[in-house]
Design a protein around this motif. Structure first.
Motif, short mmCIF file in Angstrom:
data_model
loop_
_atom_site.label_atom_id
_atom_site.label_comp_id
_atom_site.label_asym_id
_atom_site.label_seq_id
_atom_site.Cartn_x
_atom_site.Cartn_y
_atom_site.Cartn_z
N ALA A 37 0.80 -1.24 -0.05
CA ALA A 37 -0.19 -0.09 -0.01
C ALA A 37 0.88 1.30 -0.04
N GLY A 38 1.89 1.38 0.82
CA GLY A 38 2.90 2.33 0.85
C GLY A 38 3.55 2.76 -0.48
N LEU A 39 4.08 1.63 -1.20
CA LEU A 39 4.62 1.51 -2.50
C LEU A 39 3.75 2.07 -3.45
N ALA A 40 2.48 1.61 -3.48
CA ALA A 40 1.39 2.11 -4.59
C ALA A 40 1.23 3.53 -4.16
N ALA A 41 1.16 4.00 -3.07
CA ALA A 41 0.90 5.57 -2.88
C ALA A 41 2.14 6.44 -3.43
N ALA A 42 3.30 5.80 -3.04
CA ALA A 42 4.82 6.42 -3.46
C ALA A 42 4.56 6.63 -4.94
N CYS A 43 4.40 5.31 -5.41
CA CYS A 43 4.41 5.47 -7.29
C CYS A 43 3.40 6.20 -7.70
N ALA A 44 2.14 6.23 -6.99
CA ALA A 44 1.14 7.49 -7.62
C ALA A 44 1.72 8.88 -7.44
N VAL A 45 2.21 9.02 -6.26
CA VAL A 45 2.65 10.36 -5.86
C VAL A 45 4.13 10.83 -6.94
N ARG A 46 4.48 9.66 -7.63
CA ARG A 46 5.70 9.92 -8.38
C ARG A 46 5.14 10.10 -9.96
N ALA A 47 3.91 9.40 -10.11
CA ALA A 47 3.43 9.69 -11.45
C ALA A 47 2.63 11.08 -11.56
N ILE A 48 2.28 11.46 -10.44
CA ILE A 48 1.48 12.71 -10.43
C ILE A 48 2.50 14.07 -10.72
N TRP A 49 3.62 13.67 -9.80
CA TRP A 49 4.35 14.84 -9.91
C TRP A 49 5.89 14.40 -10.49
N PRO A 50 5.91 14.01 -11.77
CA PRO A 50 7.23 13.74 -12.36
C PRO A 50 8.31 14.53 -12.11
N GLN A 51 8.06 15.90 -11.94
CA GLN A 51 9.04 16.73 -12.05
C GLN A 51 9.85 16.97 -10.73
N HIS A 52 9.30 16.22 -9.88
CA HIS A 52 10.01 16.46 -8.62
C HIS A 52 10.73 15.03 -8.31
N HIS A 53 11.72 15.13 -7.17
CA HIS A 53 12.55 13.95 -6.99
C HIS A 53 11.59 13.12 -5.89
N VAL A 54 10.73 12.36 -6.47
CA VAL A 54 9.96 11.33 -5.65
C VAL A 54 10.67 10.12 -5.56
N ASP A 55 11.57 9.66 -6.20
CA ASP A 55 12.16 8.28 -6.02
C ASP A 55 12.27 7.94 -4.46
N TRP A 56 12.99 9.11 -4.03
CA TRP A 56 13.34 9.13 -2.75
C TRP A 56 12.26 8.65 -1.70
N LEU A 57 10.78 8.87 -2.00
CA LEU A 57 9.94 8.25 -1.32
C LEU A 57 9.79 6.75 -1.35
N VAL A 58 9.68 6.27 -2.49
CA VAL A 58 9.81 4.72 -2.62
C VAL A 58 10.64 4.06 -1.63
N LEU A 59 11.85 4.83 -1.85
CA LEU A 59 13.02 4.15 -1.08
C LEU A 59 12.66 4.30 0.69
N VAL A 60 12.06 5.44 0.89
CA VAL A 60 11.77 5.80 2.28
C VAL A 60 10.59 4.86 2.77
N ILE A 61 9.79 4.49 1.84
CA ILE A 61 8.52 3.44 2.28
C ILE A 61 9.29 2.28 2.68
N VAL A 62 10.23 1.54 1.81
CA VAL A 62 10.76 0.42 1.89
C VAL A 62 11.69 0.30 3.20
N LEU A 63 12.41 1.31 3.35
CA LEU A 63 13.42 1.35 4.38
C LEU A 63 12.69 1.52 6.04
N MET A 64 11.63 2.16 5.98
CA MET A 64 10.81 2.71 7.21
C MET A 64 9.86 1.85 7.56
#
Length: 357
Positions: A215-242
């Motif tokens: 669920a966290g990864l799906a939300a992170a990937c959705a955020v990345r798709a909505i705002w591709p101009q931002h550095h949101v790859d970090w959010l995917v990594l944060v979900i996995v690590l935290m």
């Protein structure tokens, strides 16, 4: 209202330094060489971005032997196999459409291994982290095509140094404490472990960690798709690590990750905005990589603070670190903590409603 006693206890746990963190000269030397050599070689070859990726693999993915153990062959093999499998899987996924969906499916399956055994859980978690890190570097949102090879070379380089370090170890080796015969416990057989895994996967409790992670990864990937101009790859990594394996309403690891990331981002930003030469930033990376193994054993927040500058440079090796990128990293860390806490609360509610089995 928050219980002041519980808050103070939480803060104490966040800042607590483990007594198992022992400064070993051989470990510090191996850690320094693992980072400094690839960075120096890459600078000489005028490819400093490649050096940071190799150093990142050496710091984050290489196996750490258990202090005082007679042999760490099993630790090394158990770390290299899932890391290699994850890098191979990432190389394939990066070339396929809907890579995010396939990534989440693979991670959900790997997360289910936590129900089998501790070694399987560690292997599954390593596979997940390496998969996300490699995809962040070589996937459709990435900037460095040869990152998988560089990543893997960092792991092999650090592993080779650890093996060589056995022959030059100068630190006293702790004498193993004999375990009394009365303390021995029965070890489950593989058949019993498989039966336990099947029982667990028939319950919601057995899927609580994979579902929260998905669920966290799906939300992170959705955020990345909505705002591709931002550095949101970090959010995917944060979900996995935290995301914690067990449900916690305010996980200590999440607070430590947020605190450590803020410190690490601030540290990298201070060096960048001070106008120091690029060599100063590389020296900072060498220092962080040398101290990281001790921090890993001592305090997760300190480990995050030291590893964050390395991840920042590796994931943004195509250009300079700017204010927008640093702000995106901080915002993604805070959003990741909020998503994880929300998933924990939602799953806790579902488990309360689920019939007992």
């Amino acid at each position: 209202m928050t219980n002041p006693v519980a808050l103070r206890r939480h803060v104490a746990q966040v800042l607590q330094w483990s007594g198992a963190a022992r400064v070993e000269r051989s470990l510090m030397l191996v850690s320094f060489l693992a980072v400094a050599v690839p960075i120096a070689a890459a600078v000489l070859l005028k490819r400093p971005d490649s050096g940071t990726i190799v150093a990142l693999g050496a710091v984050l993915l290489a196996p750490e032997p258990t202090p005082g153990s007679a042999s760490d062959d099993g630790t090394i093999l158990g770390a290299l196999l899932p890391a290699g499998a994850a890098m191979a899987a990432a190389s394939v996924l990066a070339r396929l459409p809907d890579a995010d969906v396939l990534m989440i499916a693979l991670i959900t399956g790997a997360a289910a291994l936590v129900n089998y055994s501790r070694p399987a859980a560690l292997a599954g978690l390593r596979f997940i982290v390496v998969l996300v890190l490699t995809l962040a570097l070589i996937g459709p949102h990435a900037v460095h095509g040869g990152a998988a090879l560089l990543f893997g070379s960092g792991v092999l380089w650090r592993t080779a140094l650890q093996l060589l370090g056995r022959y030059w170890q100068t630190d006293p080796v702790p004498v193993p404490v004999p375990v009394p015969a009365t303390a021995a416990r029965r070890v489950p057989t593989p058949r019993q472990r498989r039966a336990h895994l099947r029982r667990q996967l028939k319950t919601l409790q057995g899927w609580q960690y994979p579902l929260r992670l998905a669920a966290g990864l799906a939300a992170a990937c959705a955020v990345r798709a909505i705002w591709p101009q931002h550095h949101v790859d970090w959010l995917v990594l944060v979900i996995v690590l935290m995301t914690p394996r067990t449900i916690e309403h305010l996980p200590v690891a999440v607070t430590q990750r947020v605190l450590g990331t803020l410190v690490g981002v601030g540290l990298a930003g201070a060096v960048v905005y001070a106008g120091l030469p690029y060599a100063a930033l590389l020296m900072l990376l060498c220092l962080c990589g040398t101290l990281a193994p001790v921090a890993r054993r001592g305090n997760y927040a300190a480990w995050c603070a030291l590893s964050t500058p390395l991840i920042l440079l590796a994931m943004d090796a195509h250009g300079p670190i700017g204010a927008g990128m640093l702000a995106d990293r901080v915002a993604a860390t805070m959003l990741g903590g909020l998503l994880i806490a929300s998933a924990n609360l939602a799953m806790d509610g579902l488990l309360r409603l689920a019939p007992a089995r």
